[in-house]
Design an enzyme around this catalytic site. Sequence first.
Site, PDB file in Angstrom:
ATOM      1  N   MET A  76       0.858  -1.184   0.000  1.00 18.46           N
ATOM      2  CA  MET A  76       0.000   0.000   0.000  1.00 18.46           C
ATOM      3  C   MET A  76       0.893   1.233   0.000  1.00 18.46           C
ATOM      4  O   MET A  76       1.606   1.481   0.964  1.00 18.46           O
ATOM      5  CB  MET A  76      -0.876  -0.002   1.254  1.00 18.46           C
ATOM      6  CG  MET A  76      -1.796  -1.196   1.332  1.00 18.46           C
ATOM      7  SD  MET A  76      -2.528  -1.504   2.966  1.00 18.46           S
ATOM      8  CE  MET A  76      -2.867   0.094   3.601  1.00 18.46           C
ATOM      9  N   ILE A 132       1.292  -4.690   8.279  1.00 17.93           N
ATOM     10  CA  ILE A 132       2.714  -4.424   8.500  1.00 17.93           C
ATOM     11  C   ILE A 132       3.000  -2.939   8.318  1.00 17.93           C
ATOM     12  O   ILE A 132       2.693  -2.365   7.273  1.00 17.93           O
ATOM     13  CB  ILE A 132       3.576  -5.254   7.529  1.00 17.93           C
ATOM     14  CG1 ILE A 132       3.278  -6.751   7.700  1.00 17.93           C
ATOM     15  CG2 ILE A 132       5.062  -4.958   7.725  1.00 17.93           C
ATOM     16  CD1 ILE A 132       3.916  -7.630   6.641  1.00 17.93           C
ATOM     17  N   GLY A 162       2.486   4.580   4.105  1.00 24.74           N
ATOM     18  CA  GLY A 162       2.873   3.403   3.314  1.00 24.74           C
ATOM     19  C   GLY A 162       3.044   2.159   4.157  1.00 24.74           C
ATOM     20  O   GLY A 162       3.579   2.217   5.249  1.00 24.74           O
ATOM     21  N   SER A 163       2.605   1.028   3.675  1.00 27.34           N
ATOM     22  CA  SER A 163       2.611  -0.182   4.478  1.00 27.34           C
ATOM     23  C   SER A 163       2.306  -1.398   3.607  1.00 27.34           C
ATOM     24  O   SER A 163       2.246  -1.299   2.391  1.00 27.34           O
ATOM     25  CB  SER A 163       1.584  -0.047   5.598  1.00 27.34           C
ATOM     26  OG  SER A 163       0.399   0.544   5.098  1.00 27.34           O
ATOM     27  N   ARG A 164       2.071  -2.536   4.261  1.00 27.57           N
ATOM     28  CA  ARG A 164       1.798  -3.772   3.537  1.00 27.57           C
ATOM     29  C   ARG A 164       0.793  -4.608   4.324  1.00 27.57           C
ATOM     30  O   ARG A 164       0.775  -4.573   5.551  1.00 27.57           O
ATOM     31  CB  ARG A 164       3.111  -4.552   3.381  1.00 27.57           C
ATOM     32  CG  ARG A 164       3.040  -5.674   2.384  1.00 27.57           C
ATOM     33  CD  ARG A 164       4.404  -6.288   2.186  1.00 27.57           C
ATOM     34  NE  ARG A 164       4.507  -7.487   3.005  1.00 27.57           N
ATOM     35  CZ  ARG A 164       5.639  -8.098   3.285  1.00 27.57           C
ATOM     36  NH1 ARG A 164       6.783  -7.613   2.855  1.00 27.57           N
ATOM     37  NH2 ARG A 164       5.646  -9.176   4.013  1.00 27.57           N
TER      38      ARG A 164
END
Length: 193
Positions: A76, A132, A162-164
């Site tokens: 993301m 995450i 921002g991430s996952r």
Amino acid sequence: MAPTAAAAVVTTALARRSRPWVLAAAPLTALTGAMLWFFRDPERDLGPGLVLSPADGVVQSVDPQPDGRTRVAIFMSPLNVHVNRAPLDGTVTSVEHVAGGFRPAFDKDSDQNERVVWHFATALGDIELWQIAGAVARRIVPYLGMGAKVSRGERIGLIRFGSRVDIYLPEGIAPAVSVGQRTTAGVTRIDHG
């Protein structure tokens, strides 16, 4: 966000009386607009399929795991909606915060980052989902706790910036997405069904 918006309103009002306040009003108004856009949470019409994407973003990897499951990792960027959704109907059986680093979310070692690990009891069995944090995203906000009943596409939490998000599909469930594919939370089908 409220203090930034209030400061933008006050400095804009002052800028109408005195031109020097424009120097403060302009960036505060732009920052408020950016924050409103970043924290947007649009309504969605649910997509078809049994397992729906938990996140907006781009599929970073689709990896078979030694235990027979398949991990689908969705990156993301700061431009994506960061509200995450339940991939299917079920019950939250655990929500665990795990301390870790803050590597960029697109890095292959970001699975060692700060994260929240979810487990859902579903018709397919246990579904594991990881939120995450990335290098910029330092806060994960779960909306639900253990024992909560969830419907597919229901909002479960937020990762700031921002991430996952990784979802582990149970053995026997083939992924319907591929690396590089864009996903929309609650809309994009993840399983082949």
